[in-house]
Write an enzyme that holds these catalytic residues in place. Structure first.
Site, PDB file in Angstrom:
ATOM      1  N   GLU A  60       0.820  -1.209   0.000  1.00 55.82           N
ATOM      2  CA  GLU A  60       0.000   0.000   0.000  1.00 55.82           C
ATOM      3  C   GLU A  60       0.856   1.263   0.000  1.00 55.82           C
ATOM      4  O   GLU A  60       0.516   2.262  -0.658  1.00 55.82           O
ATOM      5  CB  GLU A  60      -0.947  -0.002   1.197  1.00 55.82           C
ATOM      6  CG  GLU A  60      -2.137  -0.930   1.052  1.00 55.82           C
ATOM      7  CD  GLU A  60      -1.775  -2.407   1.169  1.00 55.82           C
ATOM      8  OE1 GLU A  60      -2.537  -3.252   0.675  1.00 55.82           O
ATOM      9  OE2 GLU A  60      -0.713  -2.709   1.768  1.00 55.82           O
ATOM     10  N   HIS A 129     -10.501  -6.240   8.463  1.00 55.86           N
ATOM     11  CA  HIS A 129     -11.063  -5.985   7.138  1.00 55.86           C
ATOM     12  C   HIS A 129     -12.455  -5.353   7.227  1.00 55.86           C
ATOM     13  O   HIS A 129     -13.207  -5.409   6.258  1.00 55.86           O
ATOM     14  CB  HIS A 129     -11.167  -7.293   6.333  1.00 55.86           C
ATOM     15  CG  HIS A 129      -9.863  -7.912   5.987  1.00 55.86           C
ATOM     16  ND1 HIS A 129      -9.111  -8.607   6.901  1.00 55.86           N
ATOM     17  CD2 HIS A 129      -9.163  -7.941   4.826  1.00 55.86           C
ATOM     18  CE1 HIS A 129      -8.004  -9.056   6.320  1.00 55.86           C
ATOM     19  NE2 HIS A 129      -8.017  -8.655   5.061  1.00 55.86           N
TER      20      HIS A 129
END
Length: 324
Positions: A60, A129
């Site tokens: 990321e 998540h």
């Protein structure tokens, strides 16, 4: 106007902006061959090729860093981060680089970078998540934060993000991708930042809801109407910039307010909105400012426990009845 899904509206915005401007390109994990973990970018690789739809390594920080560099060099990258939880992996790039590039350059560097990221709980995805991380990044000056709740807003706000000169965190709630709504066919359809919408008018209580909670607020308003309570639903649409005036006008009219958001109660999105209303509209309120949000615990994997932790329409109804 025609009815399409939230995911289709986002894909359509990406396609139209890529066709209109060759400087727009996409980067992210599995967005090309796989079409994105939620299928939003499916088909765009075949249409635009690998130069403009780029699958990236699982990093990321690298994705955001590359997007920043491309944006500063005149491109208009749209990067995808699979889950909002993963933004923490790129925290330095977002907080210290992306958000501050214009300031640190004395206003010479624009950063037309759009960061698409999913937010919220999709159902039994666990604590890593399922988070709603909007409030974390509201505290970083230099970022714009967008939380569309309908297909039309998703398309219109994404177009505004891509065309702008500022970095934008574009937060897409996972449970909205399959929802459907009327979206203008006009390829120039856009929605301005800093302008809230009022999807339902009312007189007795204001329900301010963000992103995925808007659907719950509308359900709550239907239930309240059956009991003779007229609820107005206000969707800020963008958290930064925040349309303070529309929120204040609604509360001034109804004299009661419930703020619903999926993030944790403590220091969440609703805390900032509550502070704004306390500072600028307290004299119009006939009761306390009430927040409906997730409990201050990590999101459980168990469906029953997840349901217990997350807010829903029933919680909004209970809060509104407590005021009315």
């Amino acid at each position: 106007m025609r009815e399409i899904s939230y995911a289709e509206a986002i894909r359509e915005a990406l396609l139209e902006e890529m066709e209109a401007d060759s400087s727009v390109f996409l980067m992210g994990e599995d967005i090309g061959v796989f079409g994105g973990v939620f299928g939003v970018t499916k088909g765009l690789l075949e249409q635009f090729g690998e130069e403009r739809v780029r699958d990236t390594p699982i990093s990321e920080a690298a994705i955001i860093g590359a997007g920043l560099g491309a944006a500063m060099m005149g491109m208009r990258p749209v990067v995808e981060i699979m889950f909002g939880d993963f933004l923490f992996c790129a925290g330095d790039q977002i907080g210290n680089q992306v958000a501050k590039a214009r300031f640190m350059s004395g206003g010479k560097a624009n950063v037309p970078l759009t960061i698409r990221v999913t937010t919220g709980a999709p159902g039994s995805a666990g604590a890593q998540h399922s988070q709603s991380v909007e409030a974390w990044f509201m505290n970083v000056p230099g970022l714009k934060i967008v939380t569309p709740a309908s297909p039309a807003d998703a398309k219109g706000l994404l177009k505004t993000a891509i065309r702008g000169e500022d970095p934008v965190l574009f937060m897409e709630h996972k449970m909205l991708y399959d929802t459907r709504g009327q979206v203008p066919e006009d390829p120039n359809h856009s929605v301005a930042f800093g302008e809230a919408s009022v999807p339902r008018a009312g007189d007795d209580v204001t329900l301010i809801a963000c992103g995925g909670m808007v659907r719950h607020a509308l359900q709550a308003a239907d239930q309240l109407a059956a009991d003779g309570i007229s609820a107005e639903v206000v969707d800020p649409r963008t958290l930064v910039p925040l349309d303070r005036q529309t929120l204040i006008e609604s509360v001034t009219k109804t004299s009661r307010v419930v703020i619903a958001y999926e993030g944790h109660l403590r220091l969440g999105v609703g805390a900032e909105i509550a502070a704004v209303l306390a500072e600028e509209a307290i004299e119009y309120l006939d009761g306390p400012i009430v927040r409906v949000a997730a409990k201050n615990v990590p999101l459980p994997y168990s469906p029953d426990l997840e349901s217990y932790v997350l807010p829903g329409a029933a919680d909004i109804v209970e809060a509104a009845k407590g005021l009315c």
